[in-house]
Design an enzyme around this catalytic site. Structure first.
Site, short mmCIF file in Angstrom:
data_model
loop_
_atom_site.label_atom_id
_atom_site.label_comp_id
_atom_site.label_asym_id
_atom_site.label_seq_id
_atom_site.Cartn_x
_atom_site.Cartn_y
_atom_site.Cartn_z
N GLY A 169 0.88 -1.22 -0.10
CA GLY A 169 0.04 -0.09 0.05
C GLY A 169 0.68 1.23 -0.04
N SER B 231 -3.76 9.44 8.10
CA SER B 231 -3.16 8.49 7.20
C SER B 231 -1.73 8.97 6.79
CB SER B 231 -3.94 8.06 6.01
OG SER B 231 -3.45 7.46 4.83
N ASP C 213 -0.41 -0.50 13.19
CA ASP C 213 -0.06 -1.65 12.59
C ASP C 213 0.21 -2.52 13.53
OD1 ASP C 213 -0.04 -0.64 10.31
OD2 ASP C 213 1.92 -0.02 10.01
N ARG D 9 0.85 -9.35 9.17
CA ARG D 9 0.73 -9.05 10.57
C ARG D 9 0.20 -10.05 11.30
NH1 ARG D 9 4.51 -5.25 10.61
NH2 ARG D 9 4.49 -3.49 9.09
O1 SPQ Z 1 2.12 -0.49 2.98
P1 SPQ Z 1 1.06 -1.30 3.66
O2 SPQ Z 1 0.64 -2.23 3.12
O3 SPQ Z 1 -0.19 -0.24 3.83
O4 SPQ Z 1 1.55 -1.61 5.19
C1 SPQ Z 1 0.83 -1.30 6.30
C2 SPQ Z 1 1.62 -2.65 7.38
O5 SPQ Z 1 0.83 -3.07 8.01
O6 SPQ Z 1 2.73 -2.77 6.92
C3 SPQ Z 1 -0.56 -1.38 6.56
F1 SPQ Z 1 -1.12 -2.27 6.11
O7 SPQ Z 1 1.59 -0.26 7.21
C4 SPQ Z 1 1.37 1.17 6.58
C5 SPQ Z 1 0.65 1.85 7.80
O8 SPQ Z 1 -0.46 1.16 8.28
C6 SPQ Z 1 2.38 1.81 6.44
C7 SPQ Z 1 2.47 3.40 6.28
C8 SPQ Z 1 3.50 4.21 5.70
O9 SPQ Z 1 4.54 3.73 5.51
O10 SPQ Z 1 3.38 5.29 5.61
C9 SPQ Z 1 1.25 4.11 6.98
C10 SPQ Z 1 0.18 3.16 7.56
O11 SPQ Z 1 -0.72 3.19 6.65
P2 SPQ Z 1 -1.86 4.63 6.53
O12 SPQ Z 1 -2.98 4.11 5.70
O13 SPQ Z 1 -2.52 4.72 7.92
O14 SPQ Z 1 -1.22 5.70 6.00
#
Ligand code: SPQ
Length: 425
Positions: free
Chosen positions: A93, A166, A314, A387
């Site tokens: 993501g 986020s 996370d 996770r």
């Molecule tokens: O990259 P991804 O898949 O979204 O990874 C996750 C994780 O659990 O490793 C979420 F599923 O982490 C995100 C985190 O939840 C990583 C992140 C970042 O590096 O900016 C921010 C968070 O997501 P968000 O949607 O709150 O911005």
């Protein structure tokens, strides 16, 4: 993979580099003038997806997997090449959303796609603000998810009030803001992780943070940097919890990033009465690190909500396991974001923990866990969410009987050697 009851986990461990910082080092390194050297880079599949995407845009990146050192020969802000192929983000993501902010301003069109999980994750949250900046970004299947088609445009600065806390939304906008014709700012309901802002500062970008607002000025160039990636607190979390709930244990996790926008799990452990200490606190370009020592503890339930949620989003799956081993009730609120991660982490935690005999219920925005009920082994469907798999490995080591984790290999996303490191303790 099978797990059975353990006791007496002892020793020191160093967890791999922070995933969020590793992604950002590739992206800013690619856009900088000169060579950025990254030490402690996370060799997880997600970060390798970021490397592969920028290589497809002509950036020379040398990855020494033996030393976890990456050298990125930056092309400068405006010299990325049109990719000949789809930019494949795999399961990541972070790659999808942050890279979209960059692609929105390029002089070419690109297609961004990933695996089945990525194709279900919401992208409207970045499409809306980037479109307000002038971006041409569409969801090819019309469902506001990947695959995305991004046609680079001239961007304008905006002041965006984000409905979600986020870091991925904030970072996509700030990265696009590097190319805008004026100032760009993002205000969030609560502060999310600030690694992009800190790294912007070290690369010489004019960025200002005030409360829940981050403001970036357009950049003429970025200066290549030396980056030391600290250990990932999200990976350390599994060993923190293992040390607290497994009988007769004492574990030290070395060189863990304790950035105040990421350290919510430490607050929760303290509120639950955990025996946890931080030593050797150091600071590198605004990213503090510490050695964390945990010992088996008698724990009590707590309430986790509001501004704390983005600081431990996370870690909530492993915190749900921790709560099963506390006396009393733990309530997790304001965490509806868990539903749109690699899996619906509320449903998947509740289903799997219920199968192990826990007293847990799902709520609209979180979970209620009544601790103190002994867990028993069960078959756990990880839904290929790293996770979830790592959380249930720790649960399985503290349950009667055998726990089987299906899809256990998905830990490769953020912690390829997780099971080997656990075994060593
Ligand atoms: O990259 P991804 O898949 O979204 O990874 C996750 C994780 O659990 O490793 C979420 F599923 O982490 C995100 C985190 O939840 C990583 C992140 C970042 O590096 O900016 C921010 C968070 O997501 P968000 O949607 O709150 O911005």
């Amino acid at each position: 993979m099978l797990f059975t009851k353990k006791h007496n986990l002892q020793g020191e461990i160093t967890v791999p580099g922070d995933k969020s910082i590793s992604h950002r080092s590739i992206m800013l390194g690619a856009l900088a003038n000169g060579t950025t050297e990254v030490q402690g880079f996370l060799q997880g599949a997600d970060c390798l997806s970021s490397i592969a995407c920028f290589q497809k845009m002509g950036v020379e990146i040398e990855n020494n997997t033996a030393t976890n050192t990456v050298r990125i020969h930056g092309l400068g802000l405006r010299n990325l090449k049109a990719p000949q192929d789809v930019l494949d983000v795999g399961n990541s993501g972070t790659t999808t959303r942050l890279m979209s902010g960059i692609l929105a301003a390029q002089s070419f069109t690109s297609i961004v796609n990933g695996d089945a999980s990525i194709q279900k994750r919401p992208m409207k949250r970045i499409m809306t603000p980037l479109s307000l900046m002038g971006a041409d970004i569409t969801s090819i299947n019309g469902n506001d998810c990947a695959p995305l088609r991004i046609q680079g445009k001239t961007l304008h600065g905006i002041h965006y009030q984000s409905p979600v806390a986020s870091a991925q939304v904030k970072s996509a906008i700030l990265l696009a803001g590097l190319y805008a014709d004026g100032e760009t700012s993002v205000t969030e309901p609560y502060v999310s992780r600030n690694h992009t802002e800190l790294m912007f500062e070290s690369f010489g970008v004019n960025i200002r943070c005030n409360g829940t607002t981050a403001t970036v000025q357009p950049a003429s160039h970025l200066d290549a940097q030396q980056i030391h990636v600290p250990g990932d607190i999200s990976s350390a979390a599994y060993f923190i919890v293992a040390g607290l709930i497994t009988p007769d244990s004492c574990i030290t996790i070395k060189n863990v990033g304790i950035n105040p926008t990421r350290d919510g799990i430490l607050d929760v452990c303290k509120a639950m009465g955990a025996d946890i200490t931080l030593d050797n606190i150091r600071n590198h370009v605004g990213e503090p690190t510490a050695d964390i020592t945990v010992r088996t503890s008698s724990l009590k339930g707590t309430v986790i909500e509001g501004a704390l949620i983005p600081k431990l989003i996370d870690e909530l799956p492993i915190i749900a396991i921790l709560a099963c081993f506390a006396n009393g009730t733990t309530i997790i609120k304001d965490a509806q974001e868990l539903k749109v991660k690699e899996s619906n982490r509320i449903d998947v935690m509740v289903q799997n923990l219920s199968a192990m005999g826990a007293d847990i219920e799902a709520t609209e925005d979180g979970m209620i866990i009544r601790g103190g009920k002994a867990l028993h082994g069960a078959v756990i469907d990880s839904k290929l969410d790293h996770r979830i798999a790592m959380s249930f490995a720790i649960a399985g080591m503290n349950a009667e009987g055998t726990t089987e984790i299906q899809g256990a290999e998905c830990v490769n996303i953020s912690y390829p050697n997780f099971y080997q490191d656990l075994e060593r303790l």
